[in-house]
Design a protein around this motif. Structure first.
Motif, PDB file in Angstrom:
ATOM      1  N   ALA A   1       0.831  -1.210   0.000  1.00 41.89           N
ATOM      2  CA  ALA A   1       0.000   0.000   0.000  1.00 41.89           C
ATOM      3  C   ALA A   1       0.864   1.258   0.000  1.00 41.89           C
ATOM      4  CB  ALA A   1      -0.925  -0.004   1.211  1.00 41.89           C
ATOM      5  N   ASP A   2       1.980   1.216   0.747  1.00 38.18           N
ATOM      6  CA  ASP A   2       2.909   2.364   0.749  1.00 38.18           C
ATOM      7  C   ASP A   2       3.404   2.650  -0.666  1.00 38.18           C
ATOM      8  OD1 ASP A   2       2.840   2.692   3.536  1.00 38.18           O
ATOM      9  OD2 ASP A   2       4.444   1.229   3.848  1.00 38.18           O
ATOM     10  N   PHE A   3       3.837   1.606  -1.340  1.00 36.86           N
ATOM     11  CA  PHE A   3       4.397   1.784  -2.677  1.00 36.86           C
ATOM     12  C   PHE A   3       3.337   2.225  -3.678  1.00 36.86           C
ATOM     13  CE2 PHE A   3       7.622  -1.595  -1.228  1.00 36.86           C
ATOM     14  CZ  PHE A   3       8.474  -0.616  -0.737  1.00 36.86           C
ATOM     15  N   GLU A   4       2.136   1.720  -3.531  1.00 38.61           N
ATOM     16  CA  GLU A   4       1.059   2.154  -4.440  1.00 38.61           C
ATOM     17  C   GLU A   4       0.852   3.653  -4.346  1.00 38.61           C
ATOM     18  OE1 GLU A   4      -2.632  -0.003  -4.726  1.00 38.61           O
ATOM     19  OE2 GLU A   4      -1.711  -1.799  -3.863  1.00 38.61           O
ATOM     20  N   ARG A   5       0.832   4.178  -3.125  1.00 39.52           N
ATOM     21  CA  ARG A   5       0.620   5.616  -2.963  1.00 39.52           C
ATOM     22  C   ARG A   5       1.780   6.408  -3.563  1.00 39.52           C
ATOM     23  NH1 ARG A   5      -1.841   3.738   1.945  1.00 39.52           N
ATOM     24  NH2 ARG A   5       0.147   3.743   3.058  1.00 39.52           N
TER      25      ARG A   5
ATOM     26  N   ALA B   1      12.867 -10.267   0.069  1.00 39.77           N
ATOM     27  CA  ALA B   1      11.876 -10.831  -0.850  1.00 39.77           C
ATOM     28  C   ALA B   1      10.511 -10.213  -0.616  1.00 39.77           C
ATOM     29  CB  ALA B   1      11.819 -12.344  -0.687  1.00 39.77           C
ATOM     30  N   MET B   2      10.148  -9.996   0.670  1.00 46.85           N
ATOM     31  CA  MET B   2       8.869  -9.366   0.981  1.00 46.85           C
ATOM     32  C   MET B   2       8.805  -7.964   0.375  1.00 46.85           C
ATOM     33  SD  MET B   2       7.474  -6.815   3.079  1.00 46.85           S
ATOM     34  CE  MET B   2       8.571  -6.657   4.495  1.00 46.85           C
ATOM     35  N   GLN B   3       9.880  -7.194   0.519  1.00 48.71           N
ATOM     36  CA  GLN B   3       9.876  -5.828   0.002  1.00 48.71           C
ATOM     37  C   GLN B   3       9.828  -5.808  -1.528  1.00 48.71           C
ATOM     38  OE1 GLN B   3      13.405  -4.199   2.318  1.00 48.71           O
ATOM     39  NE2 GLN B   3      11.839  -2.700   2.846  1.00 48.71           N
ATOM     40  N   ILE B   4      10.588  -6.693  -2.168  1.00 47.75           N
ATOM     41  CA  ILE B   4      10.588  -6.743  -3.639  1.00 47.75           C
ATOM     42  C   ILE B   4       9.221  -7.165  -4.156  1.00 47.75           C
ATOM     43  CG2 ILE B   4      11.604  -7.906  -5.636  1.00 47.75           C
ATOM     44  CD1 ILE B   4      14.214  -8.119  -3.909  1.00 47.75           C
ATOM     45  N   ARG B   5       8.604  -8.144  -3.484  1.00 49.34           N
ATOM     46  CA  ARG B   5       7.268  -8.560  -3.882  1.00 49.34           C
ATOM     47  C   ARG B   5       6.274  -7.417  -3.731  1.00 49.34           C
ATOM     48  NH1 ARG B   5       4.567 -13.115  -4.909  1.00 49.34           N
ATOM     49  NH2 ARG B   5       6.401 -14.390  -4.486  1.00 49.34           N
TER      50      ARG B   5
ATOM     51  N   ALA C   1       6.610  -5.175  -6.686  1.00 52.70           N
ATOM     52  CA  ALA C   1       6.037  -5.775  -7.900  1.00 52.70           C
ATOM     53  C   ALA C   1       4.515  -5.746  -7.865  1.00 52.70           C
ATOM     54  CB  ALA C   1       6.558  -7.195  -8.048  1.00 52.70           C
ATOM     55  N   GLU C   2       3.940  -6.139  -6.741  1.00 53.14           N
ATOM     56  CA  GLU C   2       2.476  -6.180  -6.654  1.00 53.14           C
ATOM     57  C   GLU C   2       1.872  -4.784  -6.709  1.00 53.14           C
ATOM     58  OE1 GLU C   2       1.506  -8.405  -3.161  1.00 53.14           O
ATOM     59  OE2 GLU C   2       2.146 -10.333  -4.014  1.00 53.14           O
ATOM     60  N   ALA C   3       2.564  -3.795  -6.102  1.00 59.94           N
ATOM     61  CA  ALA C   3       2.082  -2.414  -6.182  1.00 59.94           C
ATOM     62  C   ALA C   3       2.153  -1.908  -7.618  1.00 59.94           C
ATOM     63  CB  ALA C   3       2.924  -1.526  -5.260  1.00 59.94           C
ATOM     64  N   THR C   4       3.188  -2.306  -8.341  1.00 62.32           N
ATOM     65  CA  THR C   4       3.320  -1.913  -9.743  1.00 62.32           C
ATOM     66  C   THR C   4       2.154  -2.446 -10.569  1.00 62.32           C
ATOM     67  OG1 THR C   4       5.736  -1.880  -9.568  1.00 62.32           O
ATOM     68  CG2 THR C   4       4.802  -2.087 -11.783  1.00 62.32           C
ATOM     69  N   LEU C   5       1.825  -3.709 -10.375  1.00 64.67           N
ATOM     70  CA  LEU C   5       0.719  -4.325 -11.115  1.00 64.67           C
ATOM     71  C   LEU C   5      -0.604  -3.654 -10.767  1.00 64.67           C
ATOM     72  CD1 LEU C   5       1.740  -8.082 -10.813  1.00 64.67           C
ATOM     73  CD2 LEU C   5       1.905  -6.631 -12.847  1.00 64.67           C
ATOM     74  N   ALA C   6      -0.823  -3.399  -9.474  1.00 62.46           N
ATOM     75  CA  ALA C   6      -2.077  -2.785  -9.040  1.00 62.46           C
ATOM     76  C   ALA C   6      -2.236  -1.388  -9.632  1.00 62.46           C
ATOM     77  CB  ALA C   6      -2.133  -2.733  -7.515  1.00 62.46           C
ATOM     78  N   CYS C   7      -1.154  -0.623  -9.653  1.00 66.50           N
ATOM     79  CA  CYS C   7      -1.220   0.736 -10.192  1.00 66.50           C
ATOM     80  C   CYS C   7      -1.450   0.722 -11.700  1.00 66.50           C
ATOM     81  CB  CYS C   7       0.066   1.490  -9.854  1.00 66.50           C
ATOM     82  SG  CYS C   7       0.193   2.002  -8.135  1.00 66.50           S
ATOM     83  N   ARG C   8      -0.800  -0.205 -12.394  1.00 68.15           N
ATOM     84  CA  ARG C   8      -0.967  -0.269 -13.843  1.00 68.15           C
ATOM     85  C   ARG C   8      -2.407  -0.614 -14.219  1.00 68.15           C
ATOM     86  NH1 ARG C   8       4.778  -3.299 -15.397  1.00 68.15           N
ATOM     87  NH2 ARG C   8       6.061  -1.414 -15.213  1.00 68.15           N
TER      88      ARG C   8
ATOM     89  N   GLN D   1      15.177 -10.770  -9.582  1.00 68.69           N
ATOM     90  CA  GLN D   1      14.761 -11.070 -10.954  1.00 68.69           C
ATOM     91  C   GLN D   1      13.796 -12.255 -10.992  1.00 68.69           C
ATOM     92  OE1 GLN D   1      18.650 -11.387 -12.810  1.00 68.69           O
ATOM     93  NE2 GLN D   1      18.446  -9.336 -13.721  1.00 68.69           N
ATOM     94  N   GLN D   2      14.019 -13.239 -10.128  1.00 63.14           N
ATOM     95  CA  GLN D   2      13.088 -14.374 -10.073  1.00 63.14           C
ATOM     96  C   GLN D   2      11.704 -13.911  -9.632  1.00 63.14           C
ATOM     97  OE1 GLN D   2      14.927 -17.232  -7.470  1.00 63.14           O
ATOM     98  NE2 GLN D   2      16.431 -17.909  -9.001  1.00 63.14           N
ATOM     99  N   LEU D   3      11.642 -13.080  -8.582  1.00 62.65           N
ATOM    100  CA  LEU D   3      10.356 -12.604  -8.084  1.00 62.65           C
ATOM    101  C   LEU D   3       9.665 -11.701  -9.101  1.00 62.65           C
ATOM    102  CD1 LEU D   3      11.377 -11.796  -4.396  1.00 62.65           C
ATOM    103  CD2 LEU D   3       9.628 -13.450  -5.091  1.00 62.65           C
ATOM    104  N   LEU D   4      10.417 -10.772  -9.660  1.00 52.73           N
ATOM    105  CA  LEU D   4       9.840  -9.844 -10.623  1.00 52.73           C
ATOM    106  C   LEU D   4       9.413 -10.579 -11.892  1.00 52.73           C
ATOM    107  CD1 LEU D   4      12.488  -6.981 -10.234  1.00 52.73           C
ATOM    108  CD2 LEU D   4      10.106  -6.881  -9.480  1.00 52.73           C
ATOM    109  N   GLY D   5      10.245 -11.509 -12.357  1.00 54.44           N
ATOM    110  CA  GLY D   5       9.911 -12.263 -13.561  1.00 54.44           C
ATOM    111  C   GLY D   5       8.661 -13.100 -13.388  1.00 54.44           C
ATOM    112  N   ALA D   6       8.511 -13.698 -12.202  1.00 57.60           N
ATOM    113  CA  ALA D   6       7.337 -14.532 -11.950  1.00 57.60           C
ATOM    114  C   ALA D   6       6.052 -13.721 -12.012  1.00 57.60           C
ATOM    115  CB  ALA D   6       7.463 -15.216 -10.592  1.00 57.60           C
ATOM    116  N   LEU D   7       6.137 -12.420 -11.672  1.00 56.80           N
ATOM    117  CA  LEU D   7       4.951 -11.567 -11.681  1.00 56.80           C
ATOM    118  C   LEU D   7       4.852 -10.731 -12.961  1.00 56.80           C
ATOM    119  CD1 LEU D   7       5.067 -10.385  -7.958  1.00 56.80           C
ATOM    120  CD2 LEU D   7       3.400 -11.936  -8.974  1.00 56.80           C
ATOM    121  N   GLY D   8       5.829 -10.871 -13.840  1.00 57.77           N
ATOM    122  CA  GLY D   8       5.789 -10.142 -15.105  1.00 57.77           C
ATOM    123  C   GLY D   8       6.075  -8.659 -14.962  1.00 57.77           C
ATOM    124  N   VAL D   9       6.919  -8.288 -14.019  1.00 54.76           N
ATOM    125  CA  VAL D   9       7.255  -6.882 -13.774  1.00 54.76           C
ATOM    126  C   VAL D   9       8.731  -6.654 -14.101  1.00 54.76           C
ATOM    127  CG1 VAL D   9       7.501  -5.100 -12.000  1.00 54.76           C
ATOM    128  CG2 VAL D   9       5.481  -6.592 -12.009  1.00 54.76           C
ATOM    129  N   GLN D  10       9.003  -5.564 -14.790  1.00 53.54           N
ATOM    130  CA  GLN D  10      10.376  -5.184 -15.072  1.00 53.54           C
ATOM    131  C   GLN D  10      10.769  -4.013 -14.174  1.00 53.54           C
ATOM    132  OE1 GLN D  10      10.626  -4.355 -19.265  1.00 53.54           O
ATOM    133  NE2 GLN D  10      11.122  -6.481 -19.773  1.00 53.54           N
TER     134      GLN D  10
END
Length: 887
Positions: free
Chosen positions: A609-613, A692-696, A699-706, A735-744
């Motif tokens: 939620a922090d990153f989304e904002r 890993a928690m922070q990177i995820r 990535a998830e905030a990026t997807l939600a915002c897009r 890269q493994q975490l980001l790749g799995a979620l399709g985020v660059q």
């Protein structure tokens, strides 16, 4: 053989390194055909040689003798001639103006033998002659021989009382003759010898005294304040005396070709009839506005107006002018590009552009980021002379008024109810952050400009005064100079001057900040219009990008309004404070993998939620997220606090298992030097799942915002890397975490360990970008902790000249700066497209920004309130690099 002396005809303003500002400008005016008394200048080379060797350099005395002979021929008088004496002034004049910081001696050449000749020379004016003689003894005695000035002042007061007057002009020739006798007695009492009667001895000793004044206490202090190099030395100007104290048709004055306070066009200045220059400075009598000279001496006034216009056209800038009128004859004693307020600097620069005198590049070059910063902070209206309690370090500019509060939580609670508070602490720490955010300003009794309170306050644009050592903070009150101030009492703090006042002082709001916030249009205020015009040009010409250090959506939004081109540093550890602290405590106390994973899972949606904002606030702009940096024990209560709490619980027979577990964890994690301990990348590699928690979450905030149509450009920064293998391990996981979620996302590192700078070529193989963390790079490069050493010995280091300025305020170019250059060169040698920035506190420092521009960085990142300053300085870097004409 070195040439140490120049006649005015041999010099120019272009030689100010050698002749000083005053000598160069006197030569310039003489060469323009203006009425300048004849004279010559002893160079800064001579001063430096004298200070190095403790005596005047070989050949200087002979050179002075030759130029003195030329001066005597020009003036038609000889130094020491009893019948028609030449008198000279001996004035300092460094490359940079240091008004009042060094010495001046007037009327050199007067003696018992020449005083009568001076009276004859001026038409039998004995009063004038004896007045000039007493001035020489007073100035020579104080400046050259160290006679206390108060001794002369007491004698002067006694003479005025005896004559029944309060004004120097009330002393007649007989009274002044008697005063000279008394002055000579005072001189002998303090020096053990008579006042020198040889004119050449007076001259030589005066020159040496001016040289010595370069290292006088006030000159050293002024140079330190203004960051003027200590090795420049001062020139000495020997000029034939002209006299403004010869009666009502004589006088002295200071004039400006524009208002130095506001920049308004017109003639501004002061005039004092029948006076010498030091009378104006000393405030012995009240001056009159310069315009009144027109009624006293219309011819001299008109000539002065023509000269002022000529000088401003020649210098293409506001000119500050000193002049004397001797029995109706106008003489120019000095001119220089005048000092001005920050507001006047911007207004004058744009006026001159409109007048076709300079172009916008030159206008940009003539203002500074420091001046813009001054315009951005509110200021007190001190016209009602408020009661001052104390003075400390001017840590973060601005003016703040509020009720005194000693606890950060209480400050936040009161502010939430709409109350304005000033947080008063001995010193602050990260736990005080909520109160610091809520408070109007921060006042501490310890610390300096780079203490926690100062750094955080500047980052937030919050007013702060640190190290107010006259303040003694107690529970519920503080004392200052015998006054007790209780919680709830109103105080006002001035972060620009470092002063603390009792009661509420009226505050004047900054229109420049209202402009940046979008609530004031450029056309509504002349100053704002000037700032807008110059800053727009800076954005057009600059190469260096400007990002912001921001951890919240509000800070990010403000940074964007202030012109930031992205976030260069999001410190995720700030997201773990406050009400989230119990989750971090659970993570630290986890005894099993399941407990740790559960704590991380609970933190994940909060981080997301922090990153989304943040991403929403910076829609379309890059956001660099730094993974958690500090050691985990910083999120636990302090050891002494926990130990007391557990001991009290045990004494009451009410042990608390959670507190005991926290205490055990603090003991377990205790480090002798946490700055060099388990933190940064080391923490991420040792605590499974944390990074890993922070990177995820990114990535998830990026997807939600897009999904909501927000353009996201995430960058992940790994802190405290010292070896490429550390970065490679984190990069692979990312890269493994980001790749799995399709985020660059770009993955890079913070260069803040000296080894990282020295092995940057290797580290660049695994990095998409570098960002210099110059705060830690400075600490590790110098081998001292900022929090521990500033109050301990920095003041002494500044006094000794080891530091010209704190290396935490402005980049240490020779040491830390060399590490930066090595890292840039080697990193780009490995990877030519490597993107490089800086996110340490130096990213908002004007002098440091010029270094980063020269070093080839792509951007600087600084606190939101310093973004406009960085934009301006980045533009100035560009016009300097392209050879803009500079004064």
């Amino acid at each position: 053989m070195t040439k140490y002396v120049y006649d005015f005809a041999e010099g120019s303003k272009e030689l100010k390194d050698l002749l000083g500002g005053k000598g160069g400008n006197l030569a310039e005016m003489a060469n323009l055909g203006l009425p300048v008394p004849p004279g010559f200048t002893v160079t800064t080379d001579a001063c430096r040689a004298y200070l190095r060797g403790g005596d005047e350099p070989f050949g200087l005395a002979d050179e002075i003798g030759l130029h003195l002979e030329r001066l005597e021929r020009q003036a038609g008088r000889r130094l020491g001639d009893p019948d028609d004496p030449l008198l000279v002034s001996v004035r300092s004049g460094a490359k940079f103006s240091m008004p009042g910081m060094m010495e001046t001696i007037l009327n050199v050449g007067l003696s018992d033998a020449t005083v009568a000749g001076l009276a004859t020379q001026t038409g039998g004016d004995e009063r004038f002659a004896w007045d000039s003689y007493r001035r020489l003894i007073q100035m020579f005695g104080r400046t050259v021989c160290g006679v206390p000035g108060e001794a002369f002042e007491r004698a002067l007061d006694d003479a005025k009382r005896a004559a029944g007057t309060t004004d120097d002009l009330g002393l007649d020739a007989a009274a002044l003759r008697g005063l000279v006798t008394r002055y000579r007695e005072i001189f002998r009492e303090h020096t053990g010898h008579d006042f020198p009667q040889d004119a050449r001895e007076q001259l030589d000793r005066s020159i040496r005294a001016v040289f010595d004044s370069w290292n006088g206490e006030r000159a050293v202090l002024y140079r330190r304040q203004e960051h003027i190099p200590a090795d420049l030395g001062t020139a000495v100007n020997i000029v034939a005396m002209v006299f403004g104290n010869l009666g009502p048709d004589s006088g002295t004055g200071v004039a400006f070709t524009r208002d130095p306070a506001t920049g308004a066009t017109g003639v501004y200045g002061d005039y004092l009839a029948n006076a010498q220059g030091e009378d104006v400075v000393a405030g012995i009598r009240n001056t009159v506005p310069l315009q009144q000279l027109a009624a006293v001496d219309k011819h001299a006034y008109d000539e002065l107006m023509v000269i002022m216009a000529k000088l401003e056209a020649h210098y293409r800038d506001l000119c500050d002018i000193e002049f004397t009128i001797e029995r109706g004859k106008l003489w120019m004693l000095q001119t220089r590009v005048g000092k001005r307020t920050a507001a006047a600097a911007f207004v004058i620069a744009t006026q001159l552009v409109d007048e076709g005198v300079i172009d916008l590049d030159e206008a940009l070059h003539r203002v500074t980021g420091a001046q813009l910063a001054q315009l951005m902070f509110p200021a007190f209206d001190l016209s009602r002379a408020p009661e001052r309690l104390a003075r400390g370090v001017a840590a973060s500019p601005g003016a703040a008024v509020g009720a005194v509060v000693f606890d950060a939580k209480r400050a936040a609670a009161l502010a939430a109810r709409g109350e304005r508070v000033i947080l008063v602490r001995r010193e602050t720490n990260p736990d005080d952050l909520p109160g610091m955010i809520a408070a109007q300003g921060i006042l501490t009794s310890r610390g300096g400009k780079t203490s926690h309170a100062a750094v955080v306050a500047r980052g937030m644009g919050k007013t702060c005064v640190c190290g107010a050592d006259r303040i003694d903070v107690h529970d519920g009150h503080f004392t200052a100079d015998g006054r007790t101030v209780a919680e709830g009492d109103i105080v006002s703090i001035d972060g620009s001057a470092g002063t603390v006042y009792l009661g509420a002082v009226p505050v004047q709001e900054s229109p420049v900040v209202r402009y940046f916030e979008g609530t004031l249009s450029p056309g509504a205020d002349p100053l704002v219009a000037a700032v807008d015009r110059i800053l727009t040009h800076a954005d057009k010409v600059r190469r260096l990008g400007v990002r912001a250090n921001a951890d919240t959506a509000d800070d990010a939004a403000r940074a964007r309004r202030f012109g930031a081109q992205g976030i260069g540093l999001c410190r995720t550890e700030h997201m773990f404070l406050g009400e989230r602290r119990p989750l971090v405590e659970r993570l630290i106390l986890a005894g099993t993998d399941d407990e740790r994973d559960k704590a991380l899972a609970d933190l994940l949606p909060l981080q997301r939620a922090d990153f989304e904002r943040l991403f929403e606030a910076m829609n379309g702009l890059p956001v660099t997220v730094r993974l958690i940096d500090p050691p985990l024990h910083e999120f636990l209560p302090p050891l002494d606090e926990l130990a007391v709490r557990v001991a009290l619980e045990e004494s009451r027979g009410e042990p608390d298992g959670h507190d005991q577990a926290l205490l055990d964890a603090v003991h377990r994690m205790h480090e002798e030097n946490p700055m060099l301990g388990l933190r940064g990348v080391r923490l991420g590699l040792v605590v499974p799942g944390l990074f890993a928690m922070q990177i995820r979450a990114v990535a998830e905030a990026t997807l939600a915002c897009r999904e909501r149509g927000v353009t996201v450009r995430p960058e992940i920064m790994v802190p405290l890397v010292g070896a490429v293998q550390e970065l490679e391990a984190v990069r692979e996981e990312a890269q493994q975490l980001l790749g799995a979620l399709g985020v660059q996302a770009r993955v890079g590192t913070m260069i803040e360990v000296p080894r990282a700078a020295l092995t940057a070529g290797e580290i660049a193989r695994a990095a998409d970008f570098f960002s210099f963390g110059t705060n830690d790079l400075t600490q590790m490069g110098w081998g001292f902790s900022r929090d521990d050493v500033e109050g301990a010995f920095f003041t002494r280091y500044l006094e000794l000249g080891i530091f010209g300025v704190s290396p935490f305020e402005s980049i240490d170019r020779d040491g830390v700066g060399r590490l930066v250059r090595i890292a840039v060169d080697e990193g780009r040698r490995t990877r030519p497209d490597l993107h490089i920035g800086v996110c340490g506190e130096h990213g908002g420092d004007p002098a440091s920004i010029h270094f980063f521009h020269d070093a080839g960085l792509d951007y600087v990142s600084c606190s939101p309130f310093r973004v406009p300053v960085a934009r301006l300085e980045a533009g100035r870097c560009a016009v300097v690099a392209t050879g803009s004409d500079s004064r």
